[in-house]
Design a protein around this motif. Structure first.
Motif, mmCIF file in Angstrom:
data_model
loop_
_atom_site.group_PDB
_atom_site.id
_atom_site.type_symbol
_atom_site.label_atom_id
_atom_site.label_comp_id
_atom_site.label_asym_id
_atom_site.label_seq_id
_atom_site.Cartn_x
_atom_site.Cartn_y
_atom_site.Cartn_z
ATOM 1 N N VAL A 204 0.835 -1.214 0.000
ATOM 2 C CA VAL A 204 0.000 0.000 0.000
ATOM 3 C C VAL A 204 0.861 1.251 0.000
ATOM 4 O O VAL A 204 0.508 2.275 -0.591
ATOM 5 C CB VAL A 204 -0.954 -0.020 1.210
ATOM 6 C CG1 VAL A 204 -1.710 1.299 1.330
ATOM 7 C CG2 VAL A 204 -1.945 -1.168 1.086
ATOM 8 N N GLY A 205 2.034 1.146 0.639
ATOM 9 C CA GLY A 205 2.946 2.285 0.688
ATOM 10 C C GLY A 205 3.814 2.432 -0.542
ATOM 11 O O GLY A 205 4.702 3.296 -0.574
ATOM 12 N N HIS A 206 3.585 1.608 -1.577
ATOM 13 C CA HIS A 206 4.349 1.674 -2.829
ATOM 14 C C HIS A 206 5.858 1.583 -2.597
ATOM 15 O O HIS A 206 6.649 2.277 -3.233
ATOM 16 C CB HIS A 206 4.015 2.962 -3.595
ATOM 17 C CG HIS A 206 2.566 3.118 -3.897
ATOM 18 N ND1 HIS A 206 1.881 2.297 -4.761
ATOM 19 C CD2 HIS A 206 1.645 3.995 -3.402
ATOM 20 C CE1 HIS A 206 0.607 2.668 -4.811
ATOM 21 N NE2 HIS A 206 0.435 3.683 -3.990
ATOM 22 N N MET A 207 6.261 0.723 -1.665
ATOM 23 C CA MET A 207 7.680 0.541 -1.385
ATOM 24 C C MET A 207 8.285 -0.458 -2.361
ATOM 25 O O MET A 207 7.572 -1.216 -3.014
ATOM 26 C CB MET A 207 7.850 0.053 0.059
ATOM 27 C CG MET A 207 7.269 0.995 1.096
ATOM 28 S SD MET A 207 7.368 0.297 2.772
ATOM 29 C CE MET A 207 6.308 1.465 3.662
ATOM 30 N N ASP A 208 9.588 -0.462 -2.445
ATOM 31 C CA ASP A 208 10.315 -1.448 -3.246
ATOM 32 C C ASP A 208 10.294 -2.749 -2.438
ATOM 33 O O ASP A 208 11.175 -3.005 -1.611
ATOM 34 C CB ASP A 208 11.741 -0.969 -3.494
ATOM 35 C CG ASP A 208 12.512 -1.896 -4.436
ATOM 36 O OD1 ASP A 208 12.165 -3.095 -4.507
ATOM 37 O OD2 ASP A 208 13.472 -1.431 -5.074
ATOM 38 N N VAL A 209 9.295 -3.565 -2.712
ATOM 39 C CA VAL A 209 9.048 -4.736 -1.877
ATOM 40 C C VAL A 209 10.230 -5.691 -1.884
ATOM 41 O O VAL A 209 10.649 -6.201 -0.829
ATOM 42 C CB VAL A 209 7.755 -5.452 -2.324
ATOM 43 C CG1 VAL A 209 7.574 -6.756 -1.555
ATOM 44 C CG2 VAL A 209 6.552 -4.542 -2.127
ATOM 45 N N GLU A 210 10.804 -5.950 -3.064
ATOM 46 C CA GLU A 210 11.904 -6.914 -3.151
ATOM 47 C C GLU A 210 13.129 -6.418 -2.389
ATOM 48 O O GLU A 210 13.794 -7.186 -1.682
ATOM 49 C CB GLU A 210 12.254 -7.189 -4.611
ATOM 50 C CG GLU A 210 11.131 -7.855 -5.391
ATOM 51 C CD GLU A 210 10.698 -9.183 -4.786
ATOM 52 O OE1 GLU A 210 11.535 -9.865 -4.169
ATOM 53 O OE2 GLU A 210 9.520 -9.537 -4.938
ATOM 54 N N ARG A 211 13.424 -5.141 -2.530
ATOM 55 C CA ARG A 211 14.576 -4.589 -1.816
ATOM 56 C C ARG A 211 14.345 -4.654 -0.313
ATOM 57 O O ARG A 211 15.236 -5.056 0.444
ATOM 58 C CB ARG A 211 14.814 -3.139 -2.249
ATOM 59 C CG ARG A 211 15.979 -2.484 -1.500
ATOM 60 C CD ARG A 211 16.199 -1.064 -1.970
ATOM 61 N NE ARG A 211 16.553 -1.046 -3.384
ATOM 62 C CZ ARG A 211 17.371 -0.161 -3.931
ATOM 63 N NH1 ARG A 211 17.934 0.765 -3.201
ATOM 64 N NH2 ARG A 211 17.625 -0.195 -5.217
#
Length: 306
Positions: A204-211
Protein backbone atom coordinates in the motif's frame (compact mmCIF):
# COMPACT_ATOMS: atom_id res chain seq x y z
CA UNK A 1 -6.15 -56.57 26.18
CA UNK A 2 -3.99 -58.42 23.68
CA UNK A 3 -0.43 -59.52 24.27
CA UNK A 4 1.80 -58.54 21.36
CA UNK A 5 3.70 -60.97 19.24
CA UNK A 6 7.01 -59.19 18.51
CA UNK A 7 7.46 -60.98 15.22
CA UNK A 8 3.98 -60.19 13.93
CA UNK A 9 3.88 -56.51 14.83
CA UNK A 10 7.47 -55.48 14.42
CA UNK A 11 7.01 -53.05 11.52
CA UNK A 12 3.28 -52.47 11.74
CA UNK A 13 1.87 -48.96 12.10
CA UNK A 14 -1.70 -47.69 12.24
CA UNK A 15 -2.28 -44.13 11.05
CA UNK A 16 -5.65 -42.73 12.08
CA UNK A 17 -6.81 -39.62 10.26
CA UNK A 18 -6.24 -39.21 6.52
CA UNK A 19 -6.38 -35.45 6.25
CA UNK A 20 -3.74 -33.40 4.46
CA UNK A 21 -1.02 -34.23 6.99
CA UNK A 22 -2.04 -37.74 8.03
CA UNK A 23 -2.20 -38.97 4.45
CA UNK A 24 1.26 -37.62 3.73
CA UNK A 25 2.65 -39.19 6.89
CA UNK A 26 1.18 -42.57 5.91
CA UNK A 27 2.65 -42.21 2.43
CA UNK A 28 6.12 -41.58 3.87
CA UNK A 29 5.85 -44.61 6.15
CA UNK A 30 4.86 -46.87 3.26
CA UNK A 31 7.82 -45.58 1.27
CA UNK A 32 10.09 -46.37 4.23
CA UNK A 33 8.92 -49.98 4.26
CA UNK A 34 6.48 -50.00 7.15
CA UNK A 35 3.33 -52.09 6.99
CA UNK A 36 0.65 -49.41 7.32
CA UNK A 37 -3.03 -49.67 8.19
CA UNK A 38 -5.10 -46.53 7.75
CA UNK A 39 -8.49 -45.30 8.93
CA UNK A 40 -10.49 -42.15 8.38
CA UNK A 41 -13.98 -41.10 9.39
CA UNK A 42 -14.71 -40.58 5.69
CA UNK A 43 -13.54 -43.90 4.32
CA UNK A 44 -12.99 -42.62 0.77
CA UNK A 45 -10.05 -40.49 1.97
CA UNK A 46 -8.11 -43.72 2.53
CA UNK A 47 -8.32 -44.90 -1.08
CA UNK A 48 -5.22 -43.07 -2.45
CA UNK A 49 -3.14 -44.51 0.39
CA UNK A 50 -4.56 -47.99 -0.11
CA UNK A 51 -3.41 -47.78 -3.74
CA UNK A 52 0.12 -47.21 -2.41
CA UNK A 53 -0.05 -50.41 -0.39
CA UNK A 54 -1.79 -49.58 2.89
CA UNK A 55 -4.52 -51.73 4.40
CA UNK A 56 -7.79 -49.95 5.20
CA UNK A 57 -9.66 -50.56 8.44
CA UNK A 58 -13.32 -49.89 9.13
CA UNK A 59 -12.73 -48.56 12.65
CA UNK A 60 -9.79 -47.36 14.75
CA UNK A 61 -10.24 -50.50 16.84
CA UNK A 62 -9.71 -52.70 13.81
CA UNK A 63 -6.77 -50.63 12.59
CA UNK A 64 -4.68 -51.09 15.73
CA UNK A 65 -5.13 -54.82 16.32
CA UNK A 66 -1.56 -55.77 15.38
CA UNK A 67 0.14 -52.37 15.47
CA UNK A 68 3.27 -51.64 17.45
CA UNK A 69 2.84 -47.92 16.76
CA UNK A 70 -0.45 -46.06 16.51
CA UNK A 71 -0.37 -42.51 15.13
CA UNK A 72 -3.32 -40.15 15.19
CA UNK A 73 -3.53 -36.93 13.21
CA UNK A 74 -6.99 -35.43 13.70
CA UNK A 75 -8.47 -31.96 14.09
CA UNK A 76 -9.18 -31.32 17.77
CA UNK A 77 -9.73 -32.74 21.26
CA UNK A 78 -13.20 -34.07 20.45
CA UNK A 79 -12.04 -35.95 17.35
CA UNK A 80 -9.05 -37.32 19.23
CA UNK A 81 -11.24 -38.53 22.10
CA UNK A 82 -13.51 -40.38 19.66
CA UNK A 83 -10.60 -42.04 17.89
CA UNK A 84 -8.74 -43.12 21.02
CA UNK A 85 -11.36 -43.65 23.71
CA UNK A 86 -14.69 -44.70 22.21
CA UNK A 87 -15.55 -47.96 24.05
CA UNK A 88 -16.84 -49.70 20.90
CA UNK A 89 -14.68 -48.39 18.07
CA UNK A 90 -11.79 -46.61 19.79
CA UNK A 91 -8.14 -47.49 19.33
CA UNK A 92 -6.93 -47.59 22.90
CA UNK A 93 -9.13 -50.44 24.24
CA UNK A 94 -7.83 -52.64 21.42
CA UNK A 95 -4.11 -51.83 21.48
CA UNK A 96 -1.57 -54.37 22.55
CA UNK A 97 0.36 -54.15 25.80
CA UNK A 98 3.75 -52.58 25.14
CA UNK A 99 2.68 -50.76 21.99
CA UNK A 100 3.14 -47.00 21.62
CA UNK A 101 0.40 -44.40 21.13
CA UNK A 102 1.64 -41.30 19.31
CA UNK A 103 -0.63 -38.28 19.30
CA UNK A 104 0.70 -36.05 16.52
CA UNK A 105 -2.11 -33.50 16.41
CA UNK A 106 -1.97 -30.13 18.16
CA UNK A 107 -4.39 -30.53 21.07
CA UNK A 108 -4.84 -29.23 24.60
CA UNK A 109 -2.62 -30.26 27.47
CA UNK A 110 -5.68 -31.29 29.48
CA UNK A 111 -6.86 -33.70 26.82
CA UNK A 112 -3.44 -35.24 26.31
CA UNK A 113 -3.12 -35.72 30.08
CA UNK A 114 -6.31 -37.82 29.92
CA UNK A 115 -4.88 -39.85 27.05
CA UNK A 116 -1.58 -40.38 28.86
CA UNK A 117 -3.38 -41.57 31.99
CA UNK A 118 -5.61 -43.91 29.99
CA UNK A 119 -2.59 -45.36 28.19
CA UNK A 120 -0.69 -45.91 31.44
CA UNK A 121 -3.63 -47.81 32.88
CA UNK A 122 -3.46 -50.27 29.96
CA UNK A 123 0.29 -50.78 29.79
CA UNK A 124 0.67 -48.62 26.68
CA UNK A 125 3.31 -45.94 26.26
CA UNK A 126 1.92 -42.49 25.42
CA UNK A 127 3.95 -40.08 23.31
CA UNK A 128 3.06 -36.53 22.34
CA UNK A 129 4.71 -36.03 18.96
CA UNK A 130 3.32 -32.94 17.20
CA UNK A 131 5.28 -31.66 14.26
CA UNK A 132 6.33 -28.31 12.88
CA UNK A 133 5.93 -27.74 9.17
CA UNK A 134 3.07 -27.77 6.74
CA UNK A 135 2.36 -29.51 3.46
CA UNK A 136 5.71 -28.80 1.71
CA UNK A 137 7.60 -30.25 4.68
CA UNK A 138 5.31 -33.27 4.84
CA UNK A 139 5.83 -33.90 1.12
CA UNK A 140 9.61 -33.55 1.45
CA UNK A 141 9.82 -35.51 4.72
CA UNK A 142 11.39 -32.54 6.47
CA UNK A 143 8.90 -32.23 9.31
CA UNK A 144 10.37 -31.37 12.70
CA UNK A 145 8.90 -33.40 15.54
CA UNK A 146 8.73 -31.98 19.06
CA UNK A 147 8.40 -35.04 21.22
CA UNK A 148 7.37 -35.77 24.77
CA UNK A 149 8.33 -39.33 25.64
CA UNK A 150 10.33 -41.54 27.97
CA UNK A 151 13.92 -42.23 26.99
CA UNK A 152 13.00 -45.83 26.20
CA UNK A 153 10.16 -44.78 23.91
CA UNK A 154 12.44 -42.31 22.15
CA UNK A 155 14.73 -45.14 21.12
CA UNK A 156 11.83 -47.10 19.64
CA UNK A 157 10.12 -44.23 17.79
CA UNK A 158 13.17 -42.49 16.33
CA UNK A 159 13.29 -44.52 13.07
CA UNK A 160 9.53 -44.11 12.68
CA UNK A 161 9.60 -40.34 13.04
CA UNK A 162 12.65 -39.95 10.81
CA UNK A 163 10.75 -41.76 8.07
CA UNK A 164 8.40 -38.76 8.06
CA UNK A 165 10.66 -35.90 9.10
CA UNK A 166 14.22 -34.64 9.30
CA UNK A 167 14.63 -33.72 12.97
CA UNK A 168 13.38 -34.81 16.38
CA UNK A 169 13.49 -32.52 19.39
CA UNK A 170 13.03 -34.36 22.69
CA UNK A 171 11.22 -31.88 24.93
CA UNK A 172 10.97 -34.13 27.99
CA UNK A 173 8.24 -36.33 29.45
CA UNK A 174 5.06 -37.46 27.66
CA UNK A 175 3.24 -34.12 27.92
CA UNK A 176 6.21 -31.85 27.26
CA UNK A 177 5.96 -32.34 23.50
CA UNK A 178 2.52 -30.82 23.21
CA UNK A 179 3.34 -28.11 25.74
CA UNK A 180 6.28 -26.98 23.63
CA UNK A 181 4.37 -27.32 20.36
CA UNK A 182 1.63 -25.02 21.63
CA UNK A 183 4.26 -22.38 22.34
CA UNK A 184 5.75 -22.85 18.87
CA UNK A 185 2.38 -22.50 17.18
CA UNK A 186 1.48 -19.49 19.28
CA UNK A 187 4.61 -17.75 18.04
CA UNK A 188 3.79 -18.84 14.50
CA UNK A 189 0.37 -17.22 14.74
CA UNK A 190 1.88 -13.96 15.94
CA UNK A 191 4.42 -14.03 13.11
CA UNK A 192 1.72 -14.58 10.49
CA UNK A 193 0.00 -11.41 11.67
CA UNK A 194 3.26 -9.45 11.79
CA UNK A 195 4.18 -10.58 8.26
CA UNK A 196 0.71 -9.81 6.91
CA UNK A 197 0.76 -6.30 8.34
CA UNK A 198 4.29 -5.71 7.02
CA UNK A 199 3.51 -6.96 3.49
CA UNK A 200 0.31 -4.92 3.30
CA UNK A 201 2.23 -1.83 4.42
CA UNK A 202 4.93 -2.30 1.79
CA UNK A 203 2.37 -2.79 -0.98
CA UNK A 204 0.00 0.00 0.00
CA UNK A 205 2.95 2.29 0.69
CA UNK A 206 4.35 1.67 -2.83
CA UNK A 207 7.68 0.54 -1.38
CA UNK A 208 10.32 -1.45 -3.25
CA UNK A 209 9.05 -4.74 -1.88
CA UNK A 210 11.90 -6.91 -3.15
CA UNK A 211 14.58 -4.59 -1.82
CA UNK A 212 12.84 -4.28 1.53
CA UNK A 213 12.40 -8.03 1.88
CA UNK A 214 16.06 -8.63 1.00
CA UNK A 215 17.11 -6.19 3.71
CA UNK A 216 14.86 -7.88 6.27
CA UNK A 217 16.43 -11.24 5.39
CA UNK A 218 19.80 -9.98 6.69
CA UNK A 219 18.45 -9.11 10.13
CA UNK A 220 17.94 -11.18 13.26
CA UNK A 221 14.14 -10.88 13.64
CA UNK A 222 13.41 -12.55 10.27
CA UNK A 223 13.76 -16.33 10.31
CA UNK A 224 13.61 -18.32 7.04
CA UNK A 225 10.10 -19.68 7.76
CA UNK A 226 8.69 -16.20 8.38
CA UNK A 227 10.34 -14.91 5.22
CA UNK A 228 8.85 -17.80 3.27
CA UNK A 229 5.35 -16.87 4.43
CA UNK A 230 6.03 -13.22 3.57
CA UNK A 231 7.13 -14.37 0.11
CA UNK A 232 3.85 -16.23 -0.36
CA UNK A 233 1.95 -13.11 0.69
CA UNK A 234 3.89 -10.87 -1.70
CA UNK A 235 3.37 -13.31 -4.59
CA UNK A 236 -0.32 -13.77 -3.82
CA UNK A 237 0.23 -17.49 -3.26
CA UNK A 238 -2.65 -18.47 -0.97
CA UNK A 239 -2.34 -22.23 -1.43
CA UNK A 240 -3.76 -23.82 1.70
CA UNK A 241 -0.99 -24.87 4.06
CA UNK A 242 -2.08 -23.61 7.49
CA UNK A 243 -5.73 -22.63 7.61
CA UNK A 244 -7.06 -19.58 9.41
CA UNK A 245 -9.31 -21.87 11.46
CA UNK A 246 -6.31 -23.98 12.43
CA UNK A 247 -4.50 -20.95 13.80
CA UNK A 248 -7.58 -19.93 15.79
CA UNK A 249 -7.71 -23.41 17.34
CA UNK A 250 -4.00 -23.60 18.09
CA UNK A 251 -3.84 -20.09 19.53
CA UNK A 252 -6.86 -20.87 21.71
CA UNK A 253 -5.15 -24.00 23.04
CA UNK A 254 -1.95 -22.06 23.75
CA UNK A 255 -3.89 -19.30 25.49
CA UNK A 256 -5.35 -22.01 27.73
CA UNK A 257 -1.80 -23.05 28.64
CA UNK A 258 -0.82 -19.49 29.51
CA UNK A 259 -3.94 -18.94 31.56
CA UNK A 260 -3.51 -22.21 33.46
CA UNK A 261 -0.29 -20.71 34.85
CA UNK A 262 -1.66 -17.18 35.28
CA UNK A 263 0.71 -15.75 32.67
CA UNK A 264 -0.59 -12.78 30.63
CA UNK A 265 -0.64 -13.43 26.88
CA UNK A 266 -1.81 -10.22 25.24
CA UNK A 267 -0.03 -10.83 21.93
CA UNK A 268 -1.49 -14.31 21.55
CA UNK A 269 -4.99 -12.99 22.20
CA UNK A 270 -4.48 -10.15 19.71
CA UNK A 271 -3.29 -12.62 17.07
CA UNK A 272 -6.31 -14.85 17.67
CA UNK A 273 -8.60 -11.84 17.29
CA UNK A 274 -7.00 -11.04 13.93
CA UNK A 275 -7.57 -14.58 12.67
CA UNK A 276 -11.13 -14.51 14.00
CA UNK A 277 -11.66 -11.30 12.02
CA UNK A 278 -10.53 -13.11 8.87
CA UNK A 279 -12.78 -16.07 9.69
CA UNK A 280 -15.77 -13.81 10.23
CA UNK A 281 -15.15 -12.32 6.78
CA UNK A 282 -15.55 -15.82 5.31
CA UNK A 283 -11.89 -16.91 5.06
CA UNK A 284 -11.70 -19.55 7.80
CA UNK A 285 -10.84 -22.39 5.43
CA UNK A 286 -8.23 -20.39 3.50
CA UNK A 287 -4.51 -20.22 4.17
CA UNK A 288 -3.29 -17.87 6.88
CA UNK A 289 -1.37 -15.86 4.27
CA UNK A 290 -4.74 -14.43 3.22
CA UNK A 291 -4.41 -11.92 6.06
CA UNK A 292 -1.99 -9.83 3.98
CA UNK A 293 -4.54 -9.53 1.17
CA UNK A 294 -7.31 -8.60 3.61
CA UNK A 295 -5.16 -5.94 5.26
CA UNK A 296 -4.23 -4.49 1.89
CA UNK A 297 -7.88 -4.41 0.82
CA UNK A 298 -8.86 -2.77 4.08
CA UNK A 299 -6.26 -0.04 3.60
CA UNK A 300 -7.26 0.66 0.01
CA UNK A 301 -10.95 0.81 0.95
CA UNK A 302 -10.09 3.57 3.37
CA UNK A 303 -8.04 5.48 0.79
CA UNK A 304 -4.76 4.99 2.59
CA UNK A 305 -2.61 5.18 -0.58
CA UNK A 306 0.09 7.64 -1.45
Amino acid sequence: MNTPSPSSQSQQVAVLGMGAMGSRMATSLIAAGYSVTVWNIEASACLPIVKLGARQAATPAEAVTHAEFVITMVWDDAASADVWLDPQTGALPNMQVGSIALECATLTLGHEKKLADACAARGIEFVSAPMSGSLPEADNRTLIFTVGASDAAMVRIQPLLLAMGSKINHAGGPLDGISEKLMINGKLGIEYIAAAEMVALMKVGHMDVERRLAIKATTAPFAPRGLREARFMIDGDYTVRVKVNQMIKDLSYEIDQFESHGVPCHLHKAARSAFEWARDKGHGEEDSTILAKLYEEEARQHGATR
